[in-house]
Design an enzyme around this catalytic site. Sequence first.
Site, mmCIF file in Angstrom:
data_model
loop_
_atom_site.group_PDB
_atom_site.id
_atom_site.type_symbol
_atom_site.label_atom_id
_atom_site.label_comp_id
_atom_site.label_asym_id
_atom_site.label_seq_id
_atom_site.Cartn_x
_atom_site.Cartn_y
_atom_site.Cartn_z
ATOM 1 N N GLU A 1 71.650 44.820 17.061
ATOM 2 C CA GLU A 1 72.421 45.714 17.944
ATOM 3 C C GLU A 1 72.942 44.955 19.164
ATOM 4 O O GLU A 1 74.074 45.163 19.600
ATOM 5 C CB GLU A 1 71.582 46.925 18.379
ATOM 6 C CG GLU A 1 71.098 47.814 17.238
ATOM 7 C CD GLU A 1 72.193 48.260 16.275
ATOM 8 O OE1 GLU A 1 73.373 48.274 16.655
ATOM 9 O OE2 GLU A 1 71.851 48.577 15.111
ATOM 10 N N ASP B 1 73.956 40.730 11.924
ATOM 11 C CA ASP B 1 72.764 40.363 11.143
ATOM 12 C C ASP B 1 72.359 38.912 11.417
ATOM 13 O O ASP B 1 71.187 38.605 11.625
ATOM 14 C CB ASP B 1 73.046 40.510 9.640
ATOM 15 C CG ASP B 1 72.907 41.955 9.161
ATOM 16 O OD1 ASP B 1 72.345 42.788 9.902
ATOM 17 O OD2 ASP B 1 73.357 42.249 8.026
HETATM 18 ZN ZN LIG Z 1 75.303 47.164 12.906
#
Ligand SMILES: [Zn+2]
Length: 690
Positions: free
Chosen positions: A527, A591
């Site tokens: 995030e 990621d």
């Molecule tokens: Zn995301």
Amino acid sequence: MRKPGAFWAATLAIAMLLPGSVVVGQMGADSPEGKPPLLSGLDKRFIDAGADPCIDFFKYACGNFIKYYPIPKDRSGYGVGAMVNDRNEYILHTMLEKASAGGADRTANEQKIGDYYSSCMDVDAINKKGLQPLQADLNRIAALKNKKELTPLLAHFQLINANAFLGFGEQQDFKDATKQIALVDQGGMGLPERDYYFRTGEAAEKTRKEYVQHIANMLKLMGEPEAAAASDAQKIMQLETALAKASYDIVTQRDPNKVYHLMPVSDLQKLTPEIEWTKFLADAGAPGTTELNVTNPDFFKGLNELLKSTDMETIKAYLRWQLINGVPSISLPAAFDAENFAFYAHKLRGQPEQRARWKRCVQATDGALGEALGQVYVAQEFSPASKEATVQMVKDIETAMDEDIDTLDWMSAETKVRAKAKLHAVADKIGYPDHWRDYSKLRVERDDAFGNAQRAVVFENNRQIAKIGKPVDRGEWGMSPPTVDAYYNPSMNDINFPAGILQPPLWDPKATDAENYGHIGGVVGHELTHGFDDEGRQFDGRGNLSDWWTAEDEKKFIEKADCTVKEYGNFVAVDDVKVNGKLTLGENTADNGGLRLAFMAFLEDAKRKNIDLSEKQDGYTPIQQFFLGHGQTWCGDTRPEQLRTQVQTDPHSPRQFRVNGVVQNMPEFGKAFGCKPGQPMMPVNACRVW
Ligand SMILES: [Zn+2]
């Protein structure tokens, strides 16, 4: 509500604003069979020792998962995230059963969540009412005499989530995040995305045929004779195809500059004279609006031509279809619910059976009254210790990003200062909101599932629209506390982790630090990195779309990101369908950057606690545990139909690539598992942005 950085869910930036959501049919047992199991931070049962971690790490970390947990018949995919969700559903169900038992001592919130749930479960009452709750709106459609009368009806449709012709909502002004403004967006399609109307090939053509049949079936259920329903469905498909033609595709919609056209209402009036915009805005609850964001001006030009050239009878058929398709099907009679399931869940996603009604009613109650349900959930399932530990991890990962920025060899000192200013301005929101939403004005009645669902939708839409012209509430949450997900919002510049995702095995007080950093640490890093992915990086620390990059640094960022586009664009998801490297770039960047930050934070943590990184524990070194924690976040399986739909609509890559695509960019992984350079998980040309 814009949630571009969600961790699990399929969210499509602005397209998610108001249009009706897809909810499906009914079947299955109506009470839980038992409390779903809690997985541990590292579950060695799932490891496929016969697989080579250097060739396919996902197979190694998760290869045996499906032997224990195959995809249930009521799912289109299943995995660790879904298991956490199952457990939360079970807990919420227990609360809702208690609240729905009634009694005079219930609090106002308990009355609302209990009666909402209870009315949703009452299939007999829903069937008995038939389409009577929709009759007033159907009469309004039937009474339309000319196109001039469309304007107030379209405004009303927006408030009840009927996705006819366009989308309307509220957003923070991209260029001045202190302002909340109105926006009108492309909309009006019943297939998931514009390319569904044009893609060639057998699978795409079959889906279109099934969609037209589905529309015809729904119209027939509404009482149209078969031949008329079939002919109307064809005309509706033509109309939606014309809307699709004027629409942006999903990749374009990720570009904030392409979906930002602030203009006076009078300019919109010139684009679409067929709609009386001042009246539309007043009727939709935003009177006095003088300027707004027209996300896609060409769409509104195209819409005007379409409104002019389409006959009233076709428009009326289309409005009937969009009306019925916008209603959550769980609050419609069983035949409608089943038909909706057959197309949207079974054919598009391969789900063999409908989910049990109690599960769907738990989800529906959470959707309608999430912050009322969430208060009880948080009190029971989210301890102050959990909150404290997560706060600490978030701080550690933010510190790691600070150091990461220092060490980047491709970024100039000037841009680094601004990147850090943005990082330091990120607001951390953990577990649940400081101020709970007030539902006192939302009326919930025990025997009125349809009315409850519609009042909840109107209540939420009115709440959103009422923000226009008001100051921003920085404490607001876009997900309910029990949600198993997380998000970053570039206009708020905040990262949000609902209590629902801070649960085992993602965050497990009994797991090792290594496992927790690999699991939830990766989520936190993900995030945070969204603030700096290809989309998020275009916003500054105050949430404004403003270019804070030097031209040279921007060029280097794009080059580095392009490596990721190519890497993921070569992954084959199903049959001949490859991952869309551009659509998934933001999520893949998050990621990759996220796990790197989690790894850096973990090494710091190990130093602080004197953890010996070479000593094996339970067969694995702490660094191996870290990577296994990450890998096992994604254990699970997905049905082929769902994979195809996911790749074509979802900015997140399929699960195996969220593991392998990341570790192959971290030489630290190859080192920890003794891989040789050139092996699949240790390629010579790894990509790295952050
Ligand atoms: Zn995301």
